[in-house]
Motif scaffolding. Structure first.
Motif, PDB file in Angstrom:
ATOM      1  N   GLY A  43      14.112   2.708 -42.630  1.00 47.73           N
ATOM      2  CA  GLY A  43      15.021   2.567 -41.241  1.00 47.73           C
ATOM      3  C   GLY A  43      14.623   3.832 -40.256  1.00 47.73           C
ATOM      4  O   GLY A  43      13.553   4.261 -40.362  1.00 47.73           O
ATOM      5  N   GLU A  44      15.490   3.723 -39.470  1.00 44.50           N
ATOM      6  CA  GLU A  44      15.274   4.393 -38.225  1.00 44.50           C
ATOM      7  C   GLU A  44      15.437   6.035 -38.591  1.00 44.50           C
ATOM      8  O   GLU A  44      16.460   6.567 -38.970  1.00 44.50           O
ATOM      9  N   PRO A  45      14.406   6.868 -38.221  1.00 47.89           N
ATOM     10  CA  PRO A  45      14.664   8.339 -38.686  1.00 47.89           C
ATOM     11  C   PRO A  45      14.989   9.009 -37.560  1.00 47.89           C
ATOM     12  O   PRO A  45      15.314   8.785 -36.321  1.00 47.89           O
ATOM     13  N   HIS A  46      16.194  10.102 -37.877  1.00 43.87           N
ATOM     14  CA  HIS A  46      16.596  11.211 -36.958  1.00 43.87           C
ATOM     15  C   HIS A  46      16.274  12.336 -37.685  1.00 43.87           C
ATOM     16  O   HIS A  46      16.625  12.608 -38.741  1.00 43.87           O
ATOM     17  N   ASN A  47      15.998  13.399 -36.830  1.00 43.22           N
ATOM     18  CA  ASN A  47      15.908  14.676 -37.132  1.00 43.22           C
ATOM     19  C   ASN A  47      15.130  14.778 -38.304  1.00 43.22           C
ATOM     20  O   ASN A  47      15.175  15.599 -39.332  1.00 43.22           O
ATOM     21  N   VAL A  48      13.810  14.251 -38.293  1.00 46.02           N
ATOM     22  CA  VAL A  48      13.175  14.076 -39.754  1.00 46.02           C
ATOM     23  C   VAL A  48      12.414  15.507 -39.819  1.00 46.02           C
ATOM     24  O   VAL A  48      11.769  15.837 -41.049  1.00 46.02           O
ATOM     25  N   ALA A  49      12.323  16.259 -38.909  1.00 46.82           N
ATOM     26  CA  ALA A  49      11.880  17.961 -38.993  1.00 46.82           C
ATOM     27  C   ALA A  49      12.507  18.695 -39.747  1.00 46.82           C
ATOM     28  O   ALA A  49      12.482  19.883 -39.829  1.00 46.82           O
ATOM     29  N   PHE A  55      23.683  13.270 -41.065  1.00 50.45           N
ATOM     30  CA  PHE A  55      22.887  14.665 -40.647  1.00 50.45           C
ATOM     31  C   PHE A  55      22.177  14.476 -39.344  1.00 50.45           C
ATOM     32  O   PHE A  55      21.119  14.979 -38.770  1.00 50.45           O
ATOM     33  N   ALA A  56      22.821  13.526 -38.561  1.00 54.72           N
ATOM     34  CA  ALA A  56      22.321  13.323 -37.361  1.00 54.72           C
ATOM     35  C   ALA A  56      23.214  13.037 -36.284  1.00 54.72           C
ATOM     36  O   ALA A  56      23.447  11.817 -35.494  1.00 54.72           O
TER      37      ALA A  56
END
Lengths: 295, 550
Positions: free
Chosen positions: B86-92, B250-251
């Motif tokens: 899916g679409e990533p958010h905040n993957v750092a 978490f985003a």
């Protein structure tokens, strides 16, 4: 109060007319035999009586409660045994009976224990390890133990051995004595003949005959075998009587209605033996099916 | 010994629900819950392990903030990974990464669970003839239906707790973990609702399962398009799998989105209850064809008859693979390596799926999942053979002059041939999709990539056959279990820092990622060899054991 009351009960599955305008009335203390060959509509009738399938027309009531509109209330006084012992393979016999008892809303545990003895049932075995006959016994014991006012039984003895068949008959007679009504769908004619007060015969979705055994016999043909001392005499034709040879010196008369005209016609002939026989249920049954095979 | 005559007591002592909670509904819920326990345990295990491994693995692989930033940059645009996750958010961040890696995958698992659980509890029980027995008691259809659904609700709660525990033990913040697990679990009732509606309408259990499974596939496809095709992000709102993403764990959490699955499941479950109130139990609203003029083809042998009776299922599998292959092929053109540092690519390689920065790398990644899919297909084929035994049709066959060995060998051969057809079809359609999307790949290369799925599939076919022969009742759990475990081990083993020999235990580690890597002939020979040996052992064991019913 009438245990089962069906009026014009009809069920159509697509093109197939499975049950055609059935009228039925069964009283408490009555054992009703419901006869018919495979595919005649016996199981359809039971599904309609229990409100599991919806009638296309007509209605079915159990103790005055509409089976389709209010199945839960209608089932409070009913116990059911299905023709195929579909049970939960991972449960033991004891667990299954307890489960079914809860679904029924209670049971007579002492009577159930007694029935387990009488049917020689091993309740510790898992259902998947039981033979068809033993699974059928689990269902039967669970149903009988509820002491429901109405027992609806769909070919309940399929798979039972002759000893268990006798135990079953005994239980049904006791149920009748206690005033329970029994709807017994079957194609085992001897069982119906032994147990039932009234019999209905179903053919292709229609009730073709109904009544006590005596009534059915009355309407059906009697067989009279007559042996003569020297040769078969020439007799004039009699209305309602079919004559056929039954040996070198014997004739068979198949009589609908009274045998009086046959006796009169035989007067003066040298008769050595005369055997009259009531038709068996099998003959009555076959009478309704003979000549309809092509339908 | 004949039954002894014993006159029943004159006063009936009928106990009526004396104990609290011993009423029909309680008994039914307990029964339904226990009947589904294998399914629940398997998914609980998957949810707990998968959600625990991701945050732990992330900490191991991406040790420095720089590596995390690199990783985040490289994945923002990568459709290969977006497709699955899916679409990533905040993957750092560790939580954003976990939400991305776990949310998408477990949402798919949740959808499958919802459909399976509902169809099984509703239509499965009906087809087994047990619903009729239940409804003959003082149980209304409503009670029976609500009890089945309540049991699924209980299982959903367990899955939620398993996922939540995985995150929390893995070191994520408790509140966010609960919310992320809720986003996944919210998918279950929606798909249970779809399964419930299909159970009312379809003429048989199998068709109900196929229709609702097809719906799940369609919603997955919508989510894939939404997440990988530029400008199609709005499509996420059209699929329950997208809603779970849009809850944004978490985003910048958006709990209001939870209303969508709540409303949709309420609506679907309500519709199913309404439809179920008036139909004939045992048959769906759509009539089943009860008669047909005889079609006498494919009746010459048990194997031919198996092909005939599974025709619809085979067409569904092949069609599903074909559609997915084509769409994933189209998407290949949007893969770009711009802006991705080499260090990040090395990190990605540690995920065990090779480089995904080029179109052909992406295609290799896609085919890696086809290996899983086609292996599932062969397990399903062995499952069909088992059902024939459980349903006692096999007993009828074997009473005829039909040999056991021939019967099983025929079924395995049928499964292998069908797997080959599906694999090559997937290669062909991926090629067609890639061409349609403007990516130039040789057709031979794509067919090779498809064929490359087969050695592992044959290996799993052998394992499934042996499980079936040796422990028929547990065979489905064993064969699917080994397949899923080895696959997960490949995906997470490296993350957990397992030594090479341990990581190499899974066959997935030995598959050359065609087309970026060369076909590994030696590994393929070993896999096929083990598969054949297992199949041979299966035939020998099966020859000697009793037939075992349901």
């Amino acid at each position: 109060m009438t245990a089962i009351q069906a009026e014009g009960l009809t069920k159509r599955y697509g093109e197939t007319l499975a049950l055609d305008a059935l009228d039925l009335s069964i009283e408490p203390g009555e054992v009703y035999g419901y006869l018919g060959p495979n595919g005649a509509g016996k199981t359809t009738t039971i599904r309609l009586l229990l409100g599991i399938h919806r009638p296309t027309r007509g209605r079915a009531e159990l103790f005055g409660i509409d089976a389709w509109a209010d199945p839960v209330e209608a089932h409070r006084r009913v116990a059911y045994v299905s023709g195929e012992p579909f049970l939960w393979p991972a449960m033991t016999g004891a667990e299954t009976m307890e489960f079914l008892a809860r679904l029924h809303g209670g049971t007579d545990k002492a009577y159930r224990d007694e029935l387990v003895q009488r049917f020689e049932l091993d309740t510790k075995k898992k259902v998947r390890a039981l033979s068809k006959g033993n699974r059928q016994k689990v269902q039967l014991v669970a149903a009988l133990a509820t002491r429901a006012d109405l027992l609806v039984l769909d070919e309940p003895t399929s798979g039972l051995d002759p000893l268990m068949e006798m135990a079953f008959r005994e239980c049904i007679r006791e149920a009748k004595e206690r005033g329970q009504a029994v709807f017994l769908s079957s194609h085992i004619l001897s069982e119906v003949e032994a147990l039932c007060d009234r019999v209905g015969i179903l053919r292709e979705g229609r009730l073709v005959d109904q009544g006590t055994l005596a009534e059915l016999r009355h309407l059906s043909t009697q067989t009279v075998d007559v042996t003569f001392s020297d040769g078969v005499p020439q007799l004039r034709p009699l209305p309602g009587v079919q004559v056929s040879p039954a040996g070198p010196n014997a004739l068979r008369f198949e009589v609908s209605g009274s045998v009086g005209p046959v006796i009169n016609a035989l007067a003066g002939h040298p008769v050595t033996a005369l055997i009259s026989r009531e038709p068996s249920l099998e003959e009555i049954f076959m009478h309704h099916y003979d000549g309809h095979a092509g339908h | 010994m004949p039954a002894t005559k014993a006159v029943a007591p004159p006063q009936p002592r009928v106990h009526r629900g004396a104990r609290a909670g011993s009423g029909p509904a309680g008994a039914l819920i307990g029964r339904a819950f226990r009947d589904a326990r294998t399914l629940t345990v398997v998914f609980t295990y998957l949810f707990a392990v998968y959600s625990f491994v991701q945050p732990v693995g992330y900490r191991r692989v991406y040790t420095t903030p720089v590596s995390r930033e690199d990783f985040a940059r490289s994945f923002g645009t990568n459709p290969g990974l977006r497709l699955l996750y899916g679409e990533p958010h905040n993957v750092a961040t560790i939580s954003g990464y976990t939400a991305w890696r776990v949310g998408g995958v477990l949402a798919i698992a949740a959808a499958i669970f919802g459909v399976l659980a509902a169809v099984r509890a509703l239509r499965g029980e009906e087809e087994a003839g047990r619903t009729e027995l239940v409804l003959a008691g003082i149980v209304s259809r409503r009670t029976a239906y609500l009890s089945a659904m309540a049991a699924i609700g209980g299982a959903t709660l367990i899955l939620w707790a398993a996922e939540f525990a995985g995150f929390a033990v893995g070191g994520l913040p408790v509140g966010g973990s609960a919310y992320l697990a809720l986003a996944t679990a919210s998918v279950i009732p929606v798909f249970a609702g779809i399964g419930a509606v299909a159970s009312q309408i379809a003429p048989s259990r199998r068709i109900a399962a196929e229709v609702s499974g097809g719906a799940a596939g369609l919603f997955f496809l919508l989510r894939v398009i939404a997440d990988t095709v530029g400008g199609a992000g709005w499509l996420r709102w059209a699929t329950p799998l997208g809603w779970a993403e849009e809850m944004r764990p978490f985003a910048g959490a958006r709990p209001v989105v939870l209303l969508l699955p709540a409303l949709a499941s309420a609506l679907l479950l309500g519709i199913a209850a309404r439809l179920g109130a008036t139909r004939d139990i045992g048959s769906g609203l759509l009539p089943e064809r009860t008669g047909a003029s005889p079609r006498l083809w494919l009746l010459s042998s048990p194997t031919a008859q198996a092909l005939r009776s599974q025709r619809d299922g085979l067409i569904a599998w092949a069609g599903g693979f074909a559609v997915f292959s084509f769409i994933l092929g189209v998407v290949a053109s949007s893969v770009s390596s711009s802006g991705i540092p080499a260090s990040a690519d090395r990190q990605i390689a540690k995920l065990g799926v090779g480089s995904v920065l080029t179109p052909s790398g992406y295609l290799a990644f896609v085919f890696f999942f086809y290996v899983l899919g086609i292996s599932m297909f062969v397990c399903a084929q062995v499952g069909a053979a088992r059902r024939e035994e459980a349903g006692q049709q096999l007993e009828t066959l074997l009473a005829l002059p039909v040999g056991r060995t021939g019967w099983l060998a025929g079924r395995l051969l049928l499964a292998a041939c069908a797997a080959a057809v599906i694999a090559l079809l997937s290669g062909l359609l991926t090629w067609a999709g890639a061409i349609a999307g403007g990516t130039s790949v040789p057709v031979g290369q794509m067919l090779e990539a498809g064929a490359n799925c087969l050695p592992a599939a044959l290996l799993f076919l052998g394992i499934a056959a042996l499980a079936y022969a040796a422990v028929p009742r547990a065979s489905a759990a064993i064969s699917y279990g080994i397949l899923v475990l080895t696959f997960l081990w490949q995906v997470v083993g490296a993350l957990l820092g397992a030594p090479a020999w341990l990581a190499g235990l899974t066959p997935f580690a030995h598959i050359g990622l065609v087309p970026t890597e060369p076909f590994r002939a030696a590994a393929a020979v070993v896999m096929i060899g083990i598969g054949l040996a297992a199949a041979g052992a299966a035939l020998a064991v099966f020859r000697r054991r009793d037939l075992i019913g349901a």
